[in-house]
Write an enzyme that holds these catalytic residues in place. Structure first.
Site, mmCIF file in Angstrom:
data_model
loop_
_atom_site.group_PDB
_atom_site.id
_atom_site.type_symbol
_atom_site.label_atom_id
_atom_site.label_comp_id
_atom_site.label_asym_id
_atom_site.label_seq_id
_atom_site.Cartn_x
_atom_site.Cartn_y
_atom_site.Cartn_z
ATOM 1 N N ASP A 111 0.840 -1.195 0.000
ATOM 2 C CA ASP A 111 0.000 0.000 0.000
ATOM 3 C C ASP A 111 0.874 1.244 0.000
ATOM 4 O O ASP A 111 2.041 1.203 0.399
ATOM 5 C CB ASP A 111 -0.891 0.030 1.255
ATOM 6 C CG ASP A 111 -1.857 -1.144 1.278
ATOM 7 O OD1 ASP A 111 -2.177 -1.667 0.202
ATOM 8 O OD2 ASP A 111 -2.267 -1.522 2.389
HETATM 9 N N1 URA Z 1 -1.210 -6.032 3.812
HETATM 10 C C1 URA Z 1 -1.727 -4.778 3.826
HETATM 11 O O1 URA Z 1 -2.779 -4.536 4.400
HETATM 12 N N2 URA Z 1 -1.038 -3.802 3.175
HETATM 13 C C2 URA Z 1 0.140 -4.000 2.566
HETATM 14 O O2 URA Z 1 0.733 -3.064 2.011
HETATM 15 C C3 URA Z 1 0.673 -5.307 2.567
HETATM 16 C C4 URA Z 1 -0.021 -6.306 3.189
#
Ligand code: URA
Length: 241
Positions: A111
């Site tokens: 993310d």
């Molecule tokens: N899980 C998440 O919620 N976000 C990420 O960036 C990676 C794994």
């Protein structure tokens, strides 16, 4: 391999541009100037050359590790935030696609606000192997949670929680409390926002998320946020599922 082809394969422009760079004296190979674009070199891994003063090493395929900083999207066409690909130098972004292979791309996505270990490659088989849910490559995440982490949360994460898009429970392969609000979670799948959704499902909330390991490979300690480097062959071996 002809020098112009070496440069082309490494992302320094079209064959014609690469030939021009050589003819104009902008290229050295192993420290020696070379102005013949058709000069033949043994294109072995690590062959060193410079283009307009930029030092480069030949790599047939690209295997990279990037320390993703916050505020970057893992997309080629980002929305609100800059793309992680802008953290790579031009030649890596412009490497021509070899037959049936993609350009350099991130393996899985983090993310925008997640930091840590991101792998990139232009080897389609490797990308598929590392990303395949069947391989169960473990990924380790360091979570800072809004509320204190308790035993019940750990137990529920290990037993499995149901996320809204799938009735099948998802469970952490490993889970430990690292501080009052700290949690280390190992996952072997890569569902959308999986860590955030799992932590929310047990009544807490992710405030910060950092990926510290994939398979046997730790985020290299000397690699600062925003920095990338080539993976060594021993490091690649640590990733073999
Ligand atoms: N899980 C998440 O919620 N976000 C990420 O960036 C990676 C794994």
């Amino acid at each position: 391999m002809q020098l112009q082809q070496i440069l082309f394969s490494q992302g320094f422009g079209t064959r014609r541009v690469c030939a021009g760079l050589v003819e104009q004296g902008f290229v050295t190979v192993q420290g020696q100037a070379c102005t013949d674009p058709y000069a033949d070199f043994d294109a072995r891994e690590g062959l060193r050359f410079t283009v307009q003063g930029r030092d480069w090493a030949y790599h047939e395929k690209a295997y990279l590790v990037l320390h993703k900083p916050p505020g970057y999207e893992c997309s080629q066409k980002p929305g609100a935030w800059p793309s992680v690909y802008t953290l790579l130098p031009g030649p890596l972004r412009q490497r021509p696609q070899r037959q049936g292979q993609p350009g350099v791309q991130a393996i899985g996505r983090l993310d925008q606000d997640t930091t840590g270990l991101l792998l990139l490659s232009d080897d389609g088989v490797f990308i598929h192997r590392m990303g395949s849910p069947k391989r169960h490559v473990p990924k380790v995440y360091e979570v800072t949670a809004r509320h204190p982490v308790d035993e019940k949360m750990l137990r529920r994460l290990l037993e499995g929680v149901v996320l809204e898009d799938d009735p099948k429970p998802v469970r952490a392969a490993a889970c430990e409390k690292t501080s009052e609000n700290g949690l280390r979670l190992t996952l072997t799948e890569g569902k959308y926002h999986q860590v955030k959704r799992m932590v929310a499902a047990v009544g807490n909330r992710v405030e910060q998320l950092h990926r510290s390991r994939i398979g046997g490979l730790e985020l290299p300690p000397g690699l600062r946020p925003g920095e990338w480097r080539w993976l060594e062959s021993e490091e690649l071996a640590l990733l073999a599922p």
